[in-house]
Design a protein around this motif. Structure first.
Motif, PDB file in Angstrom:
ATOM      1  N   ASP A 126       0.820  -1.078  -0.009  1.00 37.47           N
ATOM      2  CA  ASP A 126      -0.097   0.024  -0.028  1.00 37.47           C
ATOM      3  C   ASP A 126       0.776   1.349  -0.024  1.00 37.47           C
ATOM      4  O   ASP A 126       1.929   1.342   0.700  1.00 37.47           O
ATOM      5  N   ALA A 127       0.596   2.136  -0.613  1.00 34.25           N
ATOM      6  CA  ALA A 127       1.137   3.585  -1.015  1.00 34.25           C
ATOM      7  C   ALA A 127       0.663   4.205   0.276  1.00 34.25           C
ATOM      8  O   ALA A 127      -0.447   4.242   0.965  1.00 34.25           O
ATOM      9  N   VAL A 128       1.700   4.893   1.056  1.00 34.80           N
ATOM     10  CA  VAL A 128       1.479   5.688   2.308  1.00 34.80           C
ATOM     11  C   VAL A 128       2.244   6.970   2.068  1.00 34.80           C
ATOM     12  O   VAL A 128       3.349   7.148   1.404  1.00 34.80           O
ATOM     13  N   THR A 129       1.716   7.774   2.854  1.00 35.49           N
ATOM     14  CA  THR A 129       2.516   9.202   2.993  1.00 35.49           C
ATOM     15  C   THR A 129       2.761   9.440   4.554  1.00 35.49           C
ATOM     16  O   THR A 129       1.828   9.281   5.230  1.00 35.49           O
ATOM     17  N   GLY A 130       3.681  10.000   4.816  1.00 33.00           N
ATOM     18  CA  GLY A 130       4.150  10.424   6.098  1.00 33.00           C
ATOM     19  C   GLY A 130       3.383  11.929   6.617  1.00 33.00           C
ATOM     20  O   GLY A 130       2.983  12.750   5.718  1.00 33.00           O
ATOM     21  N   ILE A 131       2.646  11.839   7.766  1.00 27.66           N
ATOM     22  CA  ILE A 131       2.109  13.108   8.307  1.00 27.66           C
ATOM     23  C   ILE A 131       2.756  13.300   9.600  1.00 27.66           C
ATOM     24  O   ILE A 131       2.938  12.507  10.414  1.00 27.66           O
ATOM     25  N   ILE A 132       2.977  14.606   9.898  1.00 28.91           N
ATOM     26  CA  ILE A 132       3.804  15.099  11.234  1.00 28.91           C
ATOM     27  C   ILE A 132       2.608  15.698  11.983  1.00 28.91           C
ATOM     28  O   ILE A 132       1.932  16.496  11.602  1.00 28.91           O
TER      29      ILE A 132
END
Length: 160
Positions: A126-132
């Motif tokens: 699965d494609a994921v993106t980081g969130i801060i």
């Protein structure tokens, strides 16, 4: 807390959040404060390094540099946690821990929590993106991951 669809789940900060007393990982935490994911990269041989090291394990050059990395990757592995082995997260069960492979950092893998419902359907690849996120109970921000399919276009920032 169970978020609604498309809303990032926020977790309390575990007690051990923040840089180690030796300062080795301080640039990582300062990067999160600046809105960046920073990992080490050897200036001599180009090896990406995580967790932080004083020396490159490949060419033995000291003092690798800290470089901002795009916060996108793919789930390499994951685990759903039902047992409260981290007391600070006992009220958040279940939650999902992901091992994210960062394609813009030589495939280096970073561990983190998925900022979604603990019952979410997740799969390797699965494609994921980081969130801060900045927890109210911590001076240090935390990196969390969210699947690209659950992000709005604004949150995703066009990284499709």
């Amino acid at each position: 807390m169970t978020p609604s669809a498309g809303v990032a789940r926020e977790f309390p900060a575990p007690a051990l959040v923040g840089p180690y007393t030796d300062g080795l990982d301080l640039p990582f935490w300062e990067g999160l404060r600046a809105g960046e994911l920073r990992l080490q990269k050897c200036g001599e041989c180009g090896l990406w390094i995580w967790g932080p090291r004083w020396m490159c394990g490949q060419c033995q050059t000291f003092d690798p540099e800290w470089v901002a990395v795009e916060q996108v990757g793919r789930v390499f592995s994951w685990s759903r946690t039902w047992h409260p082995f981290i007391p600070d997260l006992a009220e958040e069960l279940p939650f999902i821990t992901v091992l994210v492979e960062l394609q813009h950092a030589g495939g280096r893998r970073v561990l983190g929590l998925l900022a979604e419902n603990g019952d979410a359907d997740i799969a390797i690849g699965d494609a994921v993106t980081g969130i801060i996120q900045q927890p109210a109970d911590s001076p240090w921000p935390l990196l969390r991951w969210q699947r690209a399919s659950t992000l709005t276009e604004t949150e995703w920032g066009g990284h499709r």
